[in-house]
Design a protein around this motif. Sequence first.
Motif, PDB file in Angstrom:
ATOM      1  N   LEU A  23       9.616  31.616  18.316  1.00  0.00           N
ATOM      2  CA  LEU A  23       8.547  32.554  18.687  1.00  0.00           C
ATOM      3  C   LEU A  23       8.098  33.378  17.485  1.00  0.00           C
ATOM      4  O   LEU A  23       6.901  33.570  17.268  1.00  0.00           O
ATOM      5  N   VAL A  24       9.055  33.852  16.703  1.00  0.00           N
ATOM      6  CA  VAL A  24       8.736  34.642  15.509  1.00  0.00           C
ATOM      7  C   VAL A  24       7.966  33.792  14.497  1.00  0.00           C
ATOM      8  O   VAL A  24       6.966  34.240  13.929  1.00  0.00           O
ATOM      9  N   ALA A  25       8.430  32.562  14.280  1.00  0.00           N
ATOM     10  CA  ALA A  25       7.756  31.667  13.328  1.00  0.00           C
ATOM     11  C   ALA A  25       6.321  31.402  13.759  1.00  0.00           C
ATOM     12  O   ALA A  25       5.402  31.438  12.930  1.00  0.00           O
ATOM     13  N   ASP A  26       6.128  31.144  15.051  1.00  0.00           N
ATOM     14  CA  ASP A  26       4.774  30.882  15.558  1.00  0.00           C
ATOM     15  C   ASP A  26       3.889  32.122  15.416  1.00  0.00           C
ATOM     16  O   ASP A  26       2.711  32.011  15.074  1.00  0.00           O
ATOM     17  N   SER A  41      26.986  28.433  12.906  1.00  0.00           N
ATOM     18  CA  SER A  41      25.839  29.045  12.236  1.00  0.00           C
ATOM     19  C   SER A  41      24.543  28.398  12.719  1.00  0.00           C
ATOM     20  O   SER A  41      24.565  27.444  13.495  1.00  0.00           O
ATOM     21  N   VAL A  42      23.434  28.938  12.261  1.00  0.00           N
ATOM     22  CA  VAL A  42      22.118  28.373  12.543  1.00  0.00           C
ATOM     23  C   VAL A  42      21.461  28.047  11.207  1.00  0.00           C
ATOM     24  O   VAL A  42      21.530  28.831  10.258  1.00  0.00           O
ATOM     25  N   TYR A  43      20.846  26.861  11.139  1.00  0.00           N
ATOM     26  CA  TYR A  43      20.165  26.400   9.925  1.00  0.00           C
ATOM     27  C   TYR A  43      18.662  26.402  10.178  1.00  0.00           C
ATOM     28  O   TYR A  43      18.197  25.929  11.214  1.00  0.00           O
ATOM     29  N   ILE A  44      17.912  26.938   9.214  1.00  0.00           N
ATOM     30  CA  ILE A  44      16.453  27.028   9.326  1.00  0.00           C
ATOM     31  C   ILE A  44      15.824  26.493   8.045  1.00  0.00           C
ATOM     32  O   ILE A  44      16.313  26.764   6.949  1.00  0.00           O
ATOM     33  N   GLU A  45      14.758  25.733   8.198  1.00  0.00           N
ATOM     34  CA  GLU A  45      13.875  25.407   7.077  1.00  0.00           C
ATOM     35  C   GLU A  45      12.531  26.009   7.430  1.00  0.00           C
ATOM     36  O   GLU A  45      12.052  25.834   8.557  1.00  0.00           O
ATOM     37  N   ALA A  46      11.937  26.727   6.491  1.00  0.00           N
ATOM     38  CA  ALA A  46      10.653  27.381   6.756  1.00  0.00           C
ATOM     39  C   ALA A  46       9.694  27.155   5.590  1.00  0.00           C
ATOM     40  O   ALA A  46      10.096  27.196   4.429  1.00  0.00           O
ATOM     41  N   VAL A  47       8.420  26.927   5.938  1.00  0.00           N
ATOM     42  CA  VAL A  47       7.384  26.640   4.952  1.00  0.00           C
ATOM     43  C   VAL A  47       6.164  27.508   5.263  1.00  0.00           C
ATOM     44  O   VAL A  47       5.738  27.601   6.418  1.00  0.00           O
ATOM     45  N   GLY A  48       5.614  28.121   4.223  1.00  0.00           N
ATOM     46  CA  GLY A  48       4.415  28.922   4.417  1.00  0.00           C
ATOM     47  C   GLY A  48       4.082  29.717   3.173  1.00  0.00           C
ATOM     48  O   GLY A  48       4.811  29.667   2.181  1.00  0.00           O
ATOM     49  N   PRO A  49       2.987  30.465   3.223  1.00  0.00           N
ATOM     50  CA  PRO A  49       2.625  31.328   2.102  1.00  0.00           C
ATOM     51  C   PRO A  49       3.733  32.357   1.847  1.00  0.00           C
ATOM     52  O   PRO A  49       4.430  32.765   2.781  1.00  0.00           O
ATOM     53  N   ASN A  50       3.895  32.765   0.613  1.00  0.00           N
ATOM     54  CA  ASN A  50       4.973  33.659   0.220  1.00  0.00           C
ATOM     55  C   ASN A  50       5.113  34.882   1.127  1.00  0.00           C
ATOM     56  O   ASN A  50       6.212  35.201   1.580  1.00  0.00           O
ATOM     57  N   LYS A  52       4.157  35.389   4.177  1.00  0.00           N
ATOM     58  CA  LYS A  52       4.590  35.037   5.529  1.00  0.00           C
ATOM     59  C   LYS A  52       6.065  34.652   5.554  1.00  0.00           C
ATOM     60  O   LYS A  52       6.794  35.000   6.487  1.00  0.00           O
ATOM     61  N   ILE A  53       6.525  33.959   4.523  1.00  0.00           N
ATOM     62  CA  ILE A  53       7.943  33.603   4.441  1.00  0.00           C
ATOM     63  C   ILE A  53       8.790  34.869   4.321  1.00  0.00           C
ATOM     64  O   ILE A  53       9.833  35.007   4.970  1.00  0.00           O
ATOM     65  N   GLU A  54       8.335  35.815   3.503  1.00  0.00           N
ATOM     66  CA  GLU A  54       9.088  37.071   3.342  1.00  0.00           C
ATOM     67  C   GLU A  54       9.158  37.833   4.665  1.00  0.00           C
ATOM     68  O   GLU A  54      10.208  38.383   5.018  1.00  0.00           O
ATOM     69  N   ALA A  55       8.066  37.870   5.422  1.00  0.00           N
ATOM     70  CA  ALA A  55       8.057  38.537   6.731  1.00  0.00           C
ATOM     71  C   ALA A  55       8.990  37.819   7.710  1.00  0.00           C
ATOM     72  O   ALA A  55       9.708  38.456   8.487  1.00  0.00           O
ATOM     73  N   LYS A  58      12.653  38.586   6.827  1.00  0.00           N
ATOM     74  CA  LYS A  58      12.958  39.952   7.253  1.00  0.00           C
ATOM     75  C   LYS A  58      13.248  39.997   8.758  1.00  0.00           C
ATOM     76  O   LYS A  58      14.198  40.641   9.199  1.00  0.00           O
ATOM     77  N   ALA A  59      12.444  39.281   9.543  1.00  0.00           N
ATOM     78  CA  ALA A  59      12.644  39.241  11.001  1.00  0.00           C
ATOM     79  C   ALA A  59      13.953  38.535  11.359  1.00  0.00           C
ATOM     80  O   ALA A  59      14.665  38.966  12.274  1.00  0.00           O
ATOM     81  N   ILE A  60      14.276  37.473  10.648  1.00  0.00           N
ATOM     82  CA  ILE A  60      15.514  36.735  10.919  1.00  0.00           C
ATOM     83  C   ILE A  60      16.728  37.607  10.604  1.00  0.00           C
ATOM     84  O   ILE A  60      17.707  37.630  11.354  1.00  0.00           O
ATOM     85  N   LYS A  61      16.688  38.336   9.509  1.00  0.00           N
ATOM     86  CA  LYS A  61      17.818  39.189   9.123  1.00  0.00           C
ATOM     87  C   LYS A  61      18.102  40.265  10.171  1.00  0.00           C
ATOM     88  O   LYS A  61      19.233  40.701  10.325  1.00  0.00           O
ATOM     89  N   LYS A  62      17.070  40.675  10.920  1.00  0.00           N
ATOM     90  CA  LYS A  62      17.235  41.680  11.979  1.00  0.00           C
ATOM     91  C   LYS A  62      17.674  41.051  13.297  1.00  0.00           C
ATOM     92  O   LYS A  62      17.917  41.767  14.256  1.00  0.00           O
ATOM     93  N   SER A  63      17.742  39.734  13.369  1.00  0.00           N
ATOM     94  CA  SER A  63      18.030  38.949  14.586  1.00  0.00           C
ATOM     95  C   SER A  63      16.871  39.036  15.562  1.00  0.00           C
ATOM     96  O   SER A  63      16.653  40.067  16.205  1.00  0.00           O
ATOM     97  N   PRO A  64      16.117  37.935  15.669  1.00  0.00           N
ATOM     98  CA  PRO A  64      14.999  37.921  16.623  1.00  0.00           C
ATOM     99  C   PRO A  64      15.482  37.970  18.074  1.00  0.00           C
ATOM    100  O   PRO A  64      14.738  38.344  18.961  1.00  0.00           O
ATOM    101  N   SER A  65      16.749  37.633  18.308  1.00  0.00           N
ATOM    102  CA  SER A  65      17.316  37.669  19.656  1.00  0.00           C
ATOM    103  C   SER A  65      17.964  39.036  19.889  1.00  0.00           C
ATOM    104  O   SER A  65      18.826  39.445  19.108  1.00  0.00           O
ATOM    105  N   PRO A  66      17.567  39.743  20.960  1.00  0.00           N
ATOM    106  CA  PRO A  66      18.133  41.076  21.209  1.00  0.00           C
ATOM    107  C   PRO A  66      19.660  41.070  21.373  1.00  0.00           C
ATOM    108  O   PRO A  66      20.320  42.034  21.016  1.00  0.00           O
ATOM    109  N   SER A  67      20.219  39.988  21.887  1.00  0.00           N
ATOM    110  CA  SER A  67      21.673  39.938  22.088  1.00  0.00           C
ATOM    111  C   SER A  67      22.394  39.240  20.938  1.00  0.00           C
ATOM    112  O   SER A  67      23.602  39.069  20.972  1.00  0.00           O
TER     113      SER A  67
END
Length: 91
Positions: A23-26, A41-50, A52-55, A58-67
């Motif tokens: 949801l965050v990526a979209d 663990s969880v593995y992610i590959e992400a592609v996009g403009p610099n 957007k990748i930084e944003a 940042k969202a992943i480090k805060k945990s997009p899942s409330p729990s």
Amino acid sequence: MKKVKIRVVGRVQGVGFRYMTKLVADEIGVTGIVKNEDDGSVYIEAVGPNEKIEAFIKAIKKSPSPSGRVDACNVAEDDAIENYLRFRITN
């Protein structure tokens, strides 16, 4: 285009982490994949403009899942990552 691989450690399985990551990526507008690993663990590959990748990171480090809880988030650039058309959960 910036291409990164991210390994997230913490309470990231069984808490809707992959679904919320998608949801965050979209919302931000990055493409790639997210999947659970056998070691918990969880593995992610992400592609996009610099910016957007930084944003996204940042969202992943805060945990997009409330729990969920992120204890560590290891990010590495990797130009070998393919150019995905969308963001998807692979397992």
